[in-house]
Scaffold this active site. Structure first.
Site, PDB file in Angstrom:
ATOM      1  N   MET A   4       0.851  -1.222   0.141  1.00 41.43           N
ATOM      2  CA  MET A   4       0.173  -0.084   0.094  1.00 41.43           C
ATOM      3  C   MET A   4       0.919   1.331  -0.195  1.00 41.43           C
ATOM      4  O   MET A   4       1.744   1.361   0.714  1.00 41.43           O
ATOM      5  CB  MET A   4      -0.952   0.052   1.190  1.00 41.43           C
ATOM      6  CG  MET A   4      -2.095  -1.000   1.179  1.00 41.43           C
ATOM      7  SD  MET A   4      -3.007  -0.577   2.681  1.00 41.43           S
ATOM      8  CE  MET A   4      -3.642  -2.241   2.778  1.00 41.43           C
ATOM      9  N   PRO A   5       0.664   2.250  -0.858  1.00 43.35           N
ATOM     10  CA  PRO A   5       1.301   3.303  -0.959  1.00 43.35           C
ATOM     11  C   PRO A   5       1.003   4.376   0.333  1.00 43.35           C
ATOM     12  O   PRO A   5      -0.001   4.196   0.907  1.00 43.35           O
ATOM     13  CB  PRO A   5       0.902   4.073  -2.205  1.00 43.35           C
ATOM     14  CG  PRO A   5       0.248   3.241  -2.934  1.00 43.35           C
ATOM     15  CD  PRO A   5      -0.085   2.057  -2.072  1.00 43.35           C
ATOM     16  N   PHE A   6       2.155   4.871   0.853  1.00 41.79           N
ATOM     17  CA  PHE A   6       1.747   5.694   1.940  1.00 41.79           C
ATOM     18  C   PHE A   6       2.196   7.188   1.888  1.00 41.79           C
ATOM     19  O   PHE A   6       3.546   7.147   1.472  1.00 41.79           O
ATOM     20  CB  PHE A   6       2.602   4.986   3.467  1.00 41.79           C
ATOM     21  CG  PHE A   6       2.411   5.825   4.645  1.00 41.79           C
ATOM     22  CD1 PHE A   6       1.513   5.854   5.585  1.00 41.79           C
ATOM     23  CD2 PHE A   6       3.417   6.640   5.156  1.00 41.79           C
ATOM     24  CE1 PHE A   6       1.461   6.287   6.814  1.00 41.79           C
ATOM     25  CE2 PHE A   6       3.532   7.419   6.043  1.00 41.79           C
ATOM     26  CZ  PHE A   6       2.482   7.513   6.899  1.00 41.79           C
TER      27      PHE A   6
END
Length: 67
Positions: A1-3
């Protein structure tokens, strides 16, 4: 997941922070094709007394600008 981690001076409203989160999420999803629900955004607000550039805090810069 991109953060996505945003560090900014404190003082923005909850509505402004929500808009920042929405816009960053939408842009990242549009550009990468990642589903918005899989994109995490955190906003860290830092007091102006704790952030500086050129050895001068932003609180001091703001105070000097008002003189």
């Amino acid at each position: 997941m991109p953060f996505i981690n945003v560090k900014q001076l404190s003082g923005r409203t909850d509505e402004q922070n929500a808009a920042i989160t929405r816009e960053l999420t939408a842009a990242y999803a549009r550009i990468t094709g990642v589903a918005a629900e899989n994109i995490w955004v955190a906003i860290e607000e830092i007091p102006a007394t704790h952030w500086s550039s050129g050895g001068v805090t932003f609180a001091a810069k703001r105070a000097a600008a008002q003189e």
